[in-house]
Design a protein around this motif. Structure first.
Motif, short mmCIF file in Angstrom:
data_model
loop_
_atom_site.label_atom_id
_atom_site.label_comp_id
_atom_site.label_asym_id
_atom_site.label_seq_id
_atom_site.Cartn_x
_atom_site.Cartn_y
_atom_site.Cartn_z
N GLY A 44 -106.05 12.42 -141.94
CA GLY A 44 -105.58 13.49 -142.85
C GLY A 44 -106.20 14.54 -143.54
O GLY A 44 -106.11 15.80 -143.61
N MET A 53 -107.94 16.98 -141.16
CA MET A 53 -106.68 17.76 -140.63
C MET A 53 -106.32 19.00 -141.79
O MET A 53 -106.11 19.99 -141.52
CB MET A 53 -105.50 17.04 -140.20
CG MET A 53 -104.24 17.63 -139.81
SD MET A 53 -103.10 16.40 -139.35
CE MET A 53 -101.87 17.48 -138.65
N LEU A 54 -106.12 18.38 -143.02
CA LEU A 54 -106.05 19.29 -144.20
C LEU A 54 -107.00 20.52 -144.34
O LEU A 54 -106.80 21.57 -144.38
CB LEU A 54 -105.66 18.52 -145.40
CG LEU A 54 -105.73 19.42 -146.72
CD1 LEU A 54 -104.36 20.04 -146.66
CD2 LEU A 54 -105.59 18.37 -147.73
N ALA A 64 -100.42 17.12 -142.55
CA ALA A 64 -101.61 16.23 -143.32
C ALA A 64 -101.03 15.39 -144.38
O ALA A 64 -101.41 14.31 -144.40
CB ALA A 64 -102.67 17.03 -143.69
#
Length: 131
Positions: A27, A30-31, A63
């Motif tokens: 995550g 991705m963020l 995310a």
């Protein structure tokens, strides 16, 4: 008030820790990647449809809802806390409507085609059955 009542006791804590770390490893990048891409596109007035945005239309929200919040919350070992991503998803569905309306109005057909071809939150390719 009653942490023992909400605790998931059947699963050893190290399993929760590993799951939490894996979710955060997925995550957080991705963020960061999606945040940088959408910021650059916004500054140029462009619709971002490449990179992570070619796989998921809302990677910043994805995310948080799919990886970061569950990754952090799994450390609590509370089934009640693990409902938080469900509440976040419902909130997302309510509040994203205005953003979609803006994008449809601002980018027109380009956004409509993008919307039809890319998943909203799940970062997996959209498969279409041939008629």
């Amino acid at each position: 008030l009653y942490p023992e009542f909400f605790a998931i006791k059947n699963v050893p804590y190290p399993i929760f820790a590993v799951i939490g770390v894996i979710l955060l490893i997925l995550g957080l990048p991705m963020l960061i990647i999606s945040g940088r891409a959408v910021t650059a596109g916004f500054k140029k007035g462009e619709l971002v449809t490449t990179g992570i945005y070619s796989v998921v239309r809302n990677p910043v929200y994805a995310a948080w809802i799919l990886f970061i919040a569950p990754g952090v919350l799994v450390f609590s070992r509370s089934w009640l806390m693990l409902l938080t991503p469900i509440v976040a998803y419902i909130s997302f569905k309510v509040f994203i409507r205005e953003e979609y309306q803006y994008l449809r109005k601002h980018f027109g057909q380009i956004y409509l085609e993008y919307e039809a071809g890319v998943n909203e939150l799940l970062p997996i390719p959209k498969f279409r059955w041939k008629k």
